[in-house]
Design a protein around this motif. Structure first.
Motif, PDB file in Angstrom:
ATOM      1  N   ILE A 254       0.839  -1.204   0.000  1.00  0.00           N
ATOM      2  CA  ILE A 254       0.000   0.000   0.000  1.00  0.00           C
ATOM      3  C   ILE A 254       0.868   1.246   0.000  1.00  0.00           C
ATOM      4  O   ILE A 254       0.632   2.190  -0.774  1.00  0.00           O
ATOM      5  N   ARG A 255       1.885   1.261   0.836  1.00  0.00           N
ATOM      6  CA  ARG A 255       2.758   2.436   0.963  1.00  0.00           C
ATOM      7  C   ARG A 255       3.420   2.783  -0.371  1.00  0.00           C
ATOM      8  O   ARG A 255       3.396   3.932  -0.823  1.00  0.00           O
ATOM      9  N   ALA A 256       4.013   1.770  -1.010  1.00  0.00           N
ATOM     10  CA  ALA A 256       4.754   2.015  -2.245  1.00  0.00           C
ATOM     11  C   ALA A 256       3.827   2.240  -3.435  1.00  0.00           C
ATOM     12  O   ALA A 256       4.121   3.057  -4.314  1.00  0.00           O
ATOM     13  N   HIS A 257       2.700   1.520  -3.467  1.00  0.00           N
ATOM     14  CA  HIS A 257       1.792   1.641  -4.605  1.00  0.00           C
ATOM     15  C   HIS A 257       1.178   3.041  -4.658  1.00  0.00           C
ATOM     16  O   HIS A 257       1.111   3.664  -5.733  1.00  0.00           O
ATOM     17  N   LEU A 258       0.738   3.545  -3.500  1.00  0.00           N
ATOM     18  CA  LEU A 258       0.150   4.890  -3.479  1.00  0.00           C
ATOM     19  C   LEU A 258       1.220   5.957  -3.736  1.00  0.00           C
ATOM     20  O   LEU A 258       0.964   6.952  -4.415  1.00  0.00           O
ATOM     21  N   ALA A 259       2.421   5.743  -3.223  1.00  0.00           N
ATOM     22  CA  ALA A 259       3.505   6.688  -3.491  1.00  0.00           C
ATOM     23  C   ALA A 259       3.835   6.720  -4.982  1.00  0.00           C
ATOM     24  O   ALA A 259       4.172   7.770  -5.539  1.00  0.00           O
ATOM     25  N   SER A 260       3.711   5.569  -5.652  1.00  0.00           N
ATOM     26  CA  SER A 260       4.061   5.498  -7.070  1.00  0.00           C
ATOM     27  C   SER A 260       3.108   6.296  -7.957  1.00  0.00           C
ATOM     28  O   SER A 260       3.458   6.641  -9.090  1.00  0.00           O
ATOM     29  N   ILE A 261       1.904   6.598  -7.452  1.00  0.00           N
ATOM     30  CA  ILE A 261       0.964   7.414  -8.226  1.00  0.00           C
ATOM     31  C   ILE A 261       0.923   8.855  -7.696  1.00  0.00           C
ATOM     32  O   ILE A 261       0.021   9.616  -8.025  1.00  0.00           O
ATOM     33  N   GLY A 262       1.921   9.195  -6.861  1.00  0.00           N
ATOM     34  CA  GLY A 262       2.057  10.573  -6.406  1.00  0.00           C
ATOM     35  C   GLY A 262       1.303  10.917  -5.140  1.00  0.00           C
ATOM     36  O   GLY A 262       1.177  12.101  -4.803  1.00  0.00           O
ATOM     37  N   HIS A 263       0.859   9.915  -4.397  1.00  0.00           N
ATOM     38  CA  HIS A 263       0.098  10.167  -3.168  1.00  0.00           C
ATOM     39  C   HIS A 263       0.625   9.308  -2.012  1.00  0.00           C
ATOM     40  O   HIS A 263      -0.033   8.374  -1.559  1.00  0.00           O
ATOM     41  N   PRO A 264       1.825   9.635  -1.517  1.00  0.00           N
ATOM     42  CA  PRO A 264       2.396   8.836  -0.422  1.00  0.00           C
ATOM     43  C   PRO A 264       1.632   9.034   0.883  1.00  0.00           C
ATOM     44  O   PRO A 264       0.961  10.045   1.089  1.00  0.00           O
ATOM     45  N   LEU A 265       1.762   8.049   1.760  1.00  0.00           N
ATOM     46  CA  LEU A 265       1.132   8.139   3.075  1.00  0.00           C
ATOM     47  C   LEU A 265       1.789   9.234   3.904  1.00  0.00           C
ATOM     48  O   LEU A 265       3.021   9.380   3.909  1.00  0.00           O
ATOM     49  N   ILE A 266       0.978   9.976   4.619  1.00  0.00           N
ATOM     50  CA  ILE A 266       1.508  10.959   5.561  1.00  0.00           C
ATOM     51  C   ILE A 266       2.111  10.207   6.747  1.00  0.00           C
ATOM     52  O   ILE A 266       1.514   9.273   7.281  1.00  0.00           O
ATOM     53  N   GLY A 267       3.312  10.604   7.123  1.00  0.00           N
ATOM     54  CA  GLY A 267       4.032   9.946   8.209  1.00  0.00           C
ATOM     55  C   GLY A 267       4.980   8.857   7.753  1.00  0.00           C
ATOM     56  O   GLY A 267       5.693   8.272   8.567  1.00  0.00           O
ATOM     57  N   ASP A 268       5.021   8.580   6.444  1.00  0.00           N
ATOM     58  CA  ASP A 268       5.870   7.518   5.910  1.00  0.00           C
ATOM     59  C   ASP A 268       7.176   8.126   5.393  1.00  0.00           C
ATOM     60  O   ASP A 268       7.223   8.711   4.308  1.00  0.00           O
ATOM     61  N   TYR A 269       8.253   7.954   6.165  1.00  0.00           N
ATOM     62  CA  TYR A 269       9.542   8.543   5.790  1.00  0.00           C
ATOM     63  C   TYR A 269      10.250   7.730   4.707  1.00  0.00           C
ATOM     64  O   TYR A 269      11.102   8.272   4.000  1.00  0.00           O
ATOM     65  N   LYS A 270       9.908   6.479   4.550  1.00  0.00           N
ATOM     66  CA  LYS A 270      10.574   5.646   3.547  1.00  0.00           C
ATOM     67  C   LYS A 270      10.109   5.990   2.133  1.00  0.00           C
ATOM     68  O   LYS A 270      10.895   6.036   1.195  1.00  0.00           O
ATOM     69  N   TYR A 271       8.811   6.244   1.963  1.00  0.00           N
ATOM     70  CA  TYR A 271       8.260   6.484   0.628  1.00  0.00           C
ATOM     71  C   TYR A 271       7.623   7.864   0.474  1.00  0.00           C
ATOM     72  O   TYR A 271       7.216   8.213  -0.634  1.00  0.00           O
ATOM     73  N   GLY A 272       7.537   8.615   1.556  1.00  0.00           N
ATOM     74  CA  GLY A 272       6.809   9.874   1.511  1.00  0.00           C
ATOM     75  C   GLY A 272       7.684  11.116   1.522  1.00  0.00           C
ATOM     76  O   GLY A 272       8.894  11.068   1.314  1.00  0.00           O
ATOM     77  N   SER A 273       7.029  12.251   1.782  1.00  0.00           N
ATOM     78  CA  SER A 273       7.691  13.553   1.787  1.00  0.00           C
ATOM     79  C   SER A 273       8.170  13.904   3.190  1.00  0.00           C
ATOM     80  O   SER A 273       7.368  13.999   4.119  1.00  0.00           O
ATOM     81  N   ARG A 274       9.482  14.120   3.343  1.00  0.00           N
ATOM     82  CA  ARG A 274      10.026  14.480   4.655  1.00  0.00           C
ATOM     83  C   ARG A 274       9.441  15.804   5.139  1.00  0.00           C
ATOM     84  O   ARG A 274       9.120  15.964   6.322  1.00  0.00           O
ATOM     85  N   LYS A 275       9.269  16.754   4.216  1.00  0.00           N
ATOM     86  CA  LYS A 275       8.742  18.065   4.599  1.00  0.00           C
ATOM     87  C   LYS A 275       7.331  17.944   5.180  1.00  0.00           C
ATOM     88  O   LYS A 275       7.026  18.501   6.242  1.00  0.00           O
TER      89      LYS A 275
END
Length: 331
Positions: A254-275
């Motif tokens: 779920i984490r990687a699949h959603l990140a791959s379409i430009g919508h990473p999970l909030i709070g996910d430092y591995k696949y998401g936006s640090r900012k």
């Protein structure tokens, strides 16, 4: 002399397989020698080791207690570890329980299963709970160990299914393997998603970095086909609250699949936006991704667990998740 009465978790297996579990450090040659010399007997008679055990069978070990303990050292160390009180299940975390299974609302921050010998996991919590309630004895641990049948990432909360009995483990494992048990998640992702979708692809895992990549075609042999569907429940300009149906179940899917379409999970430092993640950390003290396994739907069933047919079990979302939904206008 030690006598062991076979229960339902030990039945339907060969005698030599049972002995190998009971004294894990003993070589196979030891068992066959003791069987030949009638130092190990089944129901008072000489046995070869290939007999299939049944409930109520009696296995007698005409061996010194020091010998049995020596060959069972690993189990005794496990018992000692479990007796050192650390984490255990709270009643509030148990969503459902019967004689065969447990459904648990796992908190974020704990492993589903132990990755090494130094760190606790939900499995140890389950074992302590079952020992404390009398559903499991220390003797049972020699030949059977209850365990979880699905895994959630350390920082993912929600429903974990565990088998208390061999029958429970077998049925749950089959349901997950054959994808008959439907798994639904709730998450908050960055960005605005206006409509639902059913997305597919291939998942490739890098064992060195423990990170996965999603692609339209396999990147290497062994890459896994994945399917994820989702529907938005609410949204703002900066975030969307989703319900996700995990159709296949792969690491970080779920984490990687959603990140791959430009919508990473909030709070996910591995696949998401640090900012974005740092903003939520400062504002809410968020220290894990906003991903929660919220619901399990059982299919029509027959046999041992038929009482679970078409039942739906839900786990409430964690307080910090609920607070963010309300304060961000997503509730």
């Amino acid at each position: 002399m030690r006598e062991i009465v076979i229960g339902e978790n030990e039945a339907e297996q060969r005698l030599d397989k049972f002995l190998a579990k009971y004294m894990k450090k003993a070589p196979k040659s030891f068992f066959y020698k003791m069987l030949r010399k009638k130092n190990i007997v089944l129901n008072g008679k000489k046995a070869s080791g290939n007999e299939k055990l049944a409930i109520g069978d009696q296995v007698r070990l005409f061996l010194a207690e020091e010998t049995i303990r020596g060959f069972s050292e690993a189990e005794e160390l496990m018992e000692k570890k479990l007796s050192q009180k650390k984490g255990t299940l709270e009643k509030s975390q148990i969503i459902y329980e019967d004689k065969d299974i447990l459904l648990i609302n796992k908190p974020a921050g704990i492993l589903s299963q132990r990755a090494d010998t130094k760190e606790e996991s939900l499995v140890e919590w389950i074992l302590r709970y079952l020992l404390s309630t009398g559903a499991l004895s220390k003797e049972d641990l020699r030949t059977f160990r209850p365990s979880v049948c699905n895994r959630l990432d350390r920082n993912t909360s929600g429903l974990i299914a565990a088998g208390k009995s061999l029958a429970g483990l077998q049925v749950l494992s089959r349901l997950f393997k054959e994808r008959d048990l439907k798994k639904y998640y709730r998450c908050i992702v960055s960005g605005k998603i206006g409509t639902g979708d059913h997305i597919k692809g291939y998942l490739s895992k890098d064992e060195r970095t423990n990170k996965v990549t999603i692609s339209e075609r396999p990147l290497k042999e062994g890459d896994a086909w994945i399917e994820t569907s989702y529907r938005p429940l609410s949204m703002t300009d900066g975030a969307t609250y989703l319900e996700v149906h995990l159709i296949t179940g792969r690491p970080h899917q779920i984490r990687a699949h959603l990140a791959s379409i430009g919508h990473p999970l909030i709070g996910d430092y591995k696949y998401g936006s640090r900012k974005v993640n740092e903003e939520y950390r400062r504002k809410y003290g968020l220290d894990s991704q906003l991903l929660h396994a919220c619901r399990l739907e059982f299919p029509q069933m027959e046999g041992r667990l038929d009482h679970l047919s078409k039942q739906i079990f839900e786990a409430p979302i964690p307080p910090v998740f609920e607070k963010i939904l309300k304060e961000e206008g997503l509730a």
